[in-house]
Motif scaffolding. Structure first.
Motif, PDB file in Angstrom:
ATOM      1  N   GLN A 106       0.362  -1.152  -0.099  1.00  0.00           N
ATOM      2  CA  GLN A 106       0.208   0.212  -0.262  1.00  0.00           C
ATOM      3  C   GLN A 106       1.209   1.752   0.314  1.00  0.00           C
ATOM      4  O   GLN A 106       0.688   2.105  -0.757  1.00  0.00           O
ATOM      5  CB  GLN A 106      -1.032  -0.008   1.279  1.00  0.00           C
ATOM      6  N   GLN A 127       2.081   6.855  -6.579  1.00  0.00           N
ATOM      7  CA  GLN A 127       1.242   7.778  -7.363  1.00  0.00           C
ATOM      8  C   GLN A 127       1.166   9.357  -7.098  1.00  0.00           C
ATOM      9  O   GLN A 127       1.509   9.982  -7.769  1.00  0.00           O
ATOM     10  CB  GLN A 127      -0.204   7.400  -5.891  1.00  0.00           C
ATOM     11  N   SER A 158      -7.164   3.081   5.657  1.00  0.00           N
ATOM     12  CA  SER A 158      -5.475   2.360   4.096  1.00  0.00           C
ATOM     13  C   SER A 158      -6.453   0.342   4.041  1.00  0.00           C
ATOM     14  O   SER A 158      -5.917   0.684   5.342  1.00  0.00           O
ATOM     15  CB  SER A 158      -4.070   2.401   4.548  1.00  0.00           C
ATOM     16  N   ILE A 159      -7.210   0.558   3.334  1.00  0.00           N
ATOM     17  CA  ILE A 159      -8.463  -0.344   3.435  1.00  0.00           C
ATOM     18  C   ILE A 159      -7.201  -1.655   2.027  1.00  0.00           C
ATOM     19  O   ILE A 159      -7.163  -0.645   1.158  1.00  0.00           O
ATOM     20  CB  ILE A 159      -9.463  -0.032   2.779  1.00  0.00           C
ATOM     21  N   ASP A 160      -7.160  -2.535   1.715  1.00  0.00           N
ATOM     22  CA  ASP A 160      -6.630  -3.169   1.207  1.00  0.00           C
ATOM     23  C   ASP A 160      -7.634  -2.687  -0.008  1.00  0.00           C
ATOM     24  O   ASP A 160      -8.759  -3.284  -0.317  1.00  0.00           O
ATOM     25  CB  ASP A 160      -7.401  -4.704   0.840  1.00  0.00           C
ATOM     26  N   PRO A 161      -6.604  -2.996  -1.955  1.00  0.00           N
ATOM     27  CA  PRO A 161      -8.064  -2.416  -2.882  1.00  0.00           C
ATOM     28  C   PRO A 161      -8.090  -3.510  -3.599  1.00  0.00           C
ATOM     29  O   PRO A 161      -9.075  -3.683  -3.680  1.00  0.00           O
ATOM     30  CB  PRO A 161      -6.358  -1.856  -3.596  1.00  0.00           C
ATOM     31  N   ARG A 162      -7.816  -5.179  -3.100  1.00  0.00           N
ATOM     32  CA  ARG A 162      -8.449  -6.544  -3.348  1.00  0.00           C
ATOM     33  C   ARG A 162     -10.083  -6.419  -2.511  1.00  0.00           C
ATOM     34  O   ARG A 162     -10.871  -7.338  -2.748  1.00  0.00           O
ATOM     35  CB  ARG A 162      -7.666  -7.277  -3.021  1.00  0.00           C
ATOM     36  N   CYS A 203      -9.403   2.057  -0.621  1.00  0.00           N
ATOM     37  CA  CYS A 203      -8.905   2.976  -1.600  1.00  0.00           C
ATOM     38  C   CYS A 203      -7.937   3.121   0.351  1.00  0.00           C
ATOM     39  O   CYS A 203      -7.364   2.402   1.377  1.00  0.00           O
ATOM     40  CB  CYS A 203      -9.748   4.249  -1.171  1.00  0.00           C
ATOM     41  N   ARG A 204      -7.435   4.438   0.297  1.00  0.00           N
ATOM     42  CA  ARG A 204      -6.621   5.558   1.293  1.00  0.00           C
ATOM     43  C   ARG A 204      -7.389   6.561   1.611  1.00  0.00           C
ATOM     44  O   ARG A 204      -7.871   7.694   0.398  1.00  0.00           O
ATOM     45  CB  ARG A 204      -5.319   5.236   1.164  1.00  0.00           C
ATOM     46  N   THR A 258      -6.803   9.371  -0.736  1.00  0.00           N
ATOM     47  CA  THR A 258      -5.131   9.495  -1.466  1.00  0.00           C
ATOM     48  C   THR A 258      -4.670   8.525  -2.146  1.00  0.00           C
ATOM     49  O   THR A 258      -4.060   8.140  -2.616  1.00  0.00           O
ATOM     50  CB  THR A 258      -3.907  10.170  -0.372  1.00  0.00           C
ATOM     51  N   LEU A 259      -5.956   7.515  -2.392  1.00  0.00           N
ATOM     52  CA  LEU A 259      -5.728   6.167  -3.385  1.00  0.00           C
ATOM     53  C   LEU A 259      -6.834   5.283  -3.766  1.00  0.00           C
ATOM     54  O   LEU A 259      -7.885   5.394  -2.426  1.00  0.00           O
ATOM     55  CB  LEU A 259      -4.567   5.057  -2.473  1.00  0.00           C
ATOM     56  N   TRP A 290      -8.971   9.590  -6.076  1.00  0.00           N
ATOM     57  CA  TRP A 290      -7.856  10.045  -5.257  1.00  0.00           C
ATOM     58  C   TRP A 290      -7.167  11.559  -5.441  1.00  0.00           C
ATOM     59  O   TRP A 290      -7.880  11.426  -6.927  1.00  0.00           O
ATOM     60  CB  TRP A 290      -6.707   9.205  -5.500  1.00  0.00           C
ATOM     61  N   TRP A 305      -9.558   9.459 -13.201  1.00  0.00           N
ATOM     62  CA  TRP A 305      -7.763   8.283 -13.678  1.00  0.00           C
ATOM     63  C   TRP A 305      -7.353   8.847 -14.077  1.00  0.00           C
ATOM     64  O   TRP A 305      -7.160   9.258 -14.874  1.00  0.00           O
ATOM     65  CB  TRP A 305      -8.109   6.984 -13.115  1.00  0.00           C
ATOM     66  N   ARG A 306      -6.040   9.693 -13.270  1.00  0.00           N
ATOM     67  CA  ARG A 306      -4.817  10.130 -13.406  1.00  0.00           C
ATOM     68  C   ARG A 306      -4.165   9.351 -14.203  1.00  0.00           C
ATOM     69  O   ARG A 306      -3.266   8.452 -13.455  1.00  0.00           O
ATOM     70  CB  ARG A 306      -4.055  11.344 -13.264  1.00  0.00           C
TER      71      ARG A 306
END
Lengths: 164, 318
Positions: free
Chosen positions: A38, A45, B145-149, B169-170, B187-188, B204, B317-318
């Motif tokens: 993470q 990013q 902060s959470i696992d993207p999966r 996301c985070r 942030t994510l 994000w 999405w950048r």
């Protein structure tokens, strides 16, 4: 690299998640590898807009993963963690498959950095040599050397664990 | 050497050591559970019933996710037990409060990820059921902060003003108890901010505010041009159907240049004033062109939000 050429973080996650996870695992171990992954993608990013050369992308991502792993280890050294490599530290024969796997991983992680990373990517993440080369920016020649030397160093350690 | 060829790209005769190592160590691979638990075998009939129930549940989740146009991701298995990292042996049950002082405190949410509570934050564990976790942030600042999966919506944080729904996301979420205002900065990944059945999406690099009285702001990217940001903030301050909103949207629509900022315009398509919607749509067409579906049907106005979303969401999405 123009904005149009620059890949999105989502696309990079899809392509590099296994490599980043493998590098993190090789450095910090299974308990913290997801968290380091993470952190790595957050750094990617942040740094992506400043990246100029698309060819440097794989090596750049791997270096970020290594830096995040080192930062994590520095922070962890200041704050003892519960449940560190208990299986790997235990004496005597392994009690079950889970414990044996933990010990084998600990042996892989005890190898020099170049060998430990490539072996984790090959044996744990299941990437082939050419796939690792494409995702790390290493040449086929040096990667092949890392894999073979790493395995040569690992085999005697496995024998100590009673590996057939 | 044959074993080197197998080690390199699995060509040639298999190397039994390498094969055995792969089988043994794959449990640590990305997306795999690191420490599988052993369970006593269940009777056959119970196992069959459980498998059938799981299949039905999985089918429901897939259909539901597809219907909502969300990405279906494998959900980490296991119980999302909430623990304080300083006391990992004592799970926090529903109703437990956390008030870190004087230093920050980190909660681990099972395999989902972690939440860091800034000093002075006041957080309650509302729900820690298997496969779903909800916290309540009464005041202060947290970073999650959470696992993207992880599957979308399995982790949520409520505040007195708004419900913050994780979509993998985070983010940083802050609730100011004095003003009653909540702010999320992503942030994510992406979060949804929800209040009274309305929902906004915050990708994000963007932030969004929600005030008391169900006032859900418009998400905008943090590096939005300051003049446009002011217009956005002013829009959020005005009450619905306030005619002054039209002027603000017209100004925003004629000045905005980045396709990224279709994020703001898309959210304004939900405005109750048809004039505002028409202005937002005009600006969307200028920035992103007509959606292919609308073009195919020779439709040039009054395009529904979902068609627009499918067309412009990739730009966020950048």
């Amino acid at each position: 690299m123009s904005d149009a050429e620059r890949p999105s973080v989502e696309a990079l996650y899809r392509s590099f998640a296994r490599v980043v996870h493998g590098i993190a695992l090789a450095h910090v171990g299974p308990a913290d590898a997801d968290d380091v992954m993470q952190e790595t993608f957050l750094s990617i990013q942040r740094g992506l807009p400043g990246l100029r050369d698309q060819d440097a992308l794989p090596a750049w991502i791997c270096e970020i993963a290594r830096n995040c792993s080192r930062d994590w280890l520095r922070r962890r050294a200041r704050r003892p963690q519960p449940g560190a490599d208990v299986h790997a530290l235990a004496a005597g024969p392994a009690r079950d498959d889970g414990e044996l796997a933990a010990r084998v991983l600990a042996h892989v992680r005890s190898l020099p950095e170049a060998y430990r990373e490539t072996l984790v990517l090959r044996l744990v993440e299941g990437l082939s040599g050419p796939e690792i080369a494409a995702r790390t920016g290493l040449t086929h020649g040096s990667l092949r050397v890392n894999l073979c030397r790493g395995m040569a160093m690992l085999r005697p350690l496995l024998e100590k664990e009673g590996w057939p | 050497m044959s074993d080197e060829a197998w080690l390199w790209d699995r060509s040639g005769p298999p190397d039994p050591t390498v094969e055995a190592l792969e089988a043994m160590l794959s449990r640590y691979a990305h997306g795999k559970r690191a420490t599988p638990r052993r369970r006593a075998p269940l009777p056959l009939a119970v196992s069959a019933l459980l498998v059938a129930a799981l299949l039905v549940a999985a089918l429901f989740v897939v259909v539901w996710s597809l219907d909502r146009g969300e990405v279906t991701k494998p959900l980490p298995t296991g119980e999302f037990v909430v623990v304080n990292e300083d006391a990992p042996d004592r799970p926090l049950d529903g109703g437990a409060w956390c008030e870190p002082k004087p230093r920050a405190q980190r909660l681990r949410i099972g395999e989902l990820g972690w939440v860091e509570l800034a000093p002075g934050a006041r957080v309650r564990v509302d729900d820690a059921r298997r496969g779903f976790t909800r916290l309540f942030l009464e005041s202060g600042r947290i970073e999650a902060s959470i696992d993207p999966r992880a599957g979308a919506r399995v982790f949520q944080v409520a505040t007195p003003a708004v419900l913050c729904i994780d979509l993998g996301c985070r983010y940083v979420l802050e609730h100011d108890a004095t003003s009653g205002e909540a702010t999320v900065s992503v942030t994510l990944g992406r979060v949804a901010f929800a209040s009274q059945g309305r929902e906004v999406f915050v990708p994000w690099g963007a932030s969004c505010r929600a005030g008391p009285g169900d006032r859900l702001g418009t998400p905008c990217f943090d590096d939005l041009e300051p003049g446009l940001k002011k217009l956005c903030a002013r829009y959020d301050e005005l009450s619905p159907l306030e005619p002054a909103r039209r002027e603000l949207v017209a100004k925003f629509g004629s000045a905005v240049e980045r396709r990224l900022d279709t994020l703001v315009l898309w959210h304004w398509l939900a405005d109750a004033d048809p004039e505002v919607v028409a202005l937002a749509e005009r600006a969307l067409i200028r920035l992103a062109g007509l959606p292919p579906d609308a073009l195919a049907q020779k439709q040039i106005t009054g395009i529904d939000r979902e068609t627009w979303r499918a067309h412009v969401e990739a730009l966020w999405w950048r």
